[in-house]
Design a protein around this motif. Sequence first.
Motif, PDB file in Angstrom:
ATOM      1  N   UNK A  36       0.869  -1.185   0.117  1.00  0.00           N
ATOM      2  CA  UNK A  36      -0.207   0.039   0.061  1.00  0.00           C
ATOM      3  C   UNK A  36       0.900   1.259   0.024  1.00  0.00           C
ATOM      4  N   UNK A  83       2.569   8.196  -4.127  1.00  0.00           N
ATOM      5  CA  UNK A  83       1.865   8.928  -3.085  1.00  0.00           C
ATOM      6  C   UNK A  83       2.509  10.425  -2.972  1.00  0.00           C
ATOM      7  N   UNK A 120      -8.900   7.882   3.076  1.00  0.00           N
ATOM      8  CA  UNK A 120     -10.054   8.692   3.856  1.00  0.00           C
ATOM      9  C   UNK A 120     -10.359  10.028   3.400  1.00  0.00           C
ATOM     10  N   UNK A 180      -8.699   3.062  -2.468  1.00  0.00           N
ATOM     11  CA  UNK A 180      -7.954   1.884  -2.810  1.00  0.00           C
ATOM     12  C   UNK A 180      -7.057   1.273  -1.726  1.00  0.00           C
ATOM     13  N   UNK A 181      -7.035  -0.134  -1.795  1.00  0.00           N
ATOM     14  CA  UNK A 181      -5.571  -0.546  -0.772  1.00  0.00           C
ATOM     15  C   UNK A 181      -5.642  -1.892  -1.256  1.00  0.00           C
ATOM     16  N   UNK A 182      -4.426  -2.438  -1.032  1.00  0.00           N
ATOM     17  CA  UNK A 182      -4.009  -3.927  -1.924  1.00  0.00           C
ATOM     18  C   UNK A 182      -4.270  -4.893  -0.597  1.00  0.00           C
ATOM     19  N   UNK A 183      -3.675  -4.335   0.780  1.00  0.00           N
ATOM     20  CA  UNK A 183      -3.980  -5.151   1.739  1.00  0.00           C
ATOM     21  C   UNK A 183      -5.023  -4.498   2.841  1.00  0.00           C
ATOM     22  N   UNK A 184      -4.575  -4.488   4.156  1.00  0.00           N
ATOM     23  CA  UNK A 184      -5.542  -4.187   5.081  1.00  0.00           C
ATOM     24  C   UNK A 184      -5.677  -2.456   4.823  1.00  0.00           C
ATOM     25  N   UNK A 189     -11.594  -3.464  -2.836  1.00  0.00           N
ATOM     26  CA  UNK A 189     -10.416  -2.854  -3.592  1.00  0.00           C
ATOM     27  C   UNK A 189     -10.327  -1.276  -3.706  1.00  0.00           C
ATOM     28  N   UNK A 216      -6.986   6.347  -4.963  1.00  0.00           N
ATOM     29  CA  UNK A 216      -6.042   6.313  -3.955  1.00  0.00           C
ATOM     30  C   UNK A 216      -6.574   7.784  -3.041  1.00  0.00           C
ATOM     31  N   UNK A 217      -6.101   7.329  -1.490  1.00  0.00           N
ATOM     32  CA  UNK A 217      -6.876   8.651  -0.942  1.00  0.00           C
ATOM     33  C   UNK A 217      -6.254  10.068  -1.225  1.00  0.00           C
TER      34      UNK A 217
END
Lengths: 147, 162
Positions: free
Chosen positions: A49, A106, B1, B112-116, B131, B135-136
């Motif tokens: 991430x 990012x 978020x 979006x996030x791949x994992x947690x 999924x 992206x934030x």
Amino acid sequence: MSDQPDKTRWLNIFLAVFLLGSMGAYAYFKASEIRALPYRFDENTIASNGSSILDTSNNSFTVNWQYGQPKTFFVQSPPPFEAGDQVAFKLMKQGKNVIIQEYHVWESRSLWYTKLFISFVPLVVVLMLFFKEFRLSWRKLIFYRKI
Amino acid sequence: MPDLLVHAAAGYLVVFREKYKYLIPSIVLLGCIFPDLIRGPLLLGANLQDSLGVRLISSEAIITLQIFHSPIPLVLQSWLFCFLFERELRLRVFVSFFLGVMLHLLLDAGQRAYHISYLWLFPFSLENPIRGLWWSDESTWITIIAALAVVTLLGWRYFKFR
């Protein structure tokens, strides 16, 4: 009616607090497992991430991995990001190499802090609206609607 | 978020023209921002820790607090919250607050996030089944649309009831 004894209220409050506390304790004991999730390899893919890129070359890039250790991935073409970037990526394994399927660089944290700053406005407005309509009785620990 | 402006704007769009007057607007709006009232300071603390290179809060404590942003713990928190009100209002408070919380989670699911990300299925699973779409740090356009929508609606109300 509101002055009648409300026996189930405290029972419900304690039950909810107990359940939330139990979940918190469960998460605390599962913390190492939860923390390891981002570093788990699937059969064919590796994803992150957000990892700090430590170094890049024409056929590899090195990231800050679990426990702060560097990990190098070998790619077939030069990676599309630079050392110092914070990157989310999804890689597909192909023998000893990987193929970058998706990536996202990012933006700097200043944008995040700007959003945080903006967030204070609705926070204050919502709290003002709420306390305009309700008042807290500290003695009974209950919110009453203002008439 | 998404930021709290987007979350509050989404709630305002719901309560703006609610016909039945069952929902309590201030509580819907509070529900819309509530999940981030724990997560926001937590992320701020974590970011400051990284920036300053100090450790103020353990990672176990961060994960423990993060689960309060998951759907099932949020149902429990809504349940707890409604018992802080008079008996006659409790059901309305629960429905209003939980609606706000659901709106919040719906918007967060777009991230979006791949994992947690938000441990959506906690405590039953730690997997991330969602999924997301953006992206934030790509959601600035949502903030701008939300701000424009709120300004338009407030302006419309002002001129209508003047």
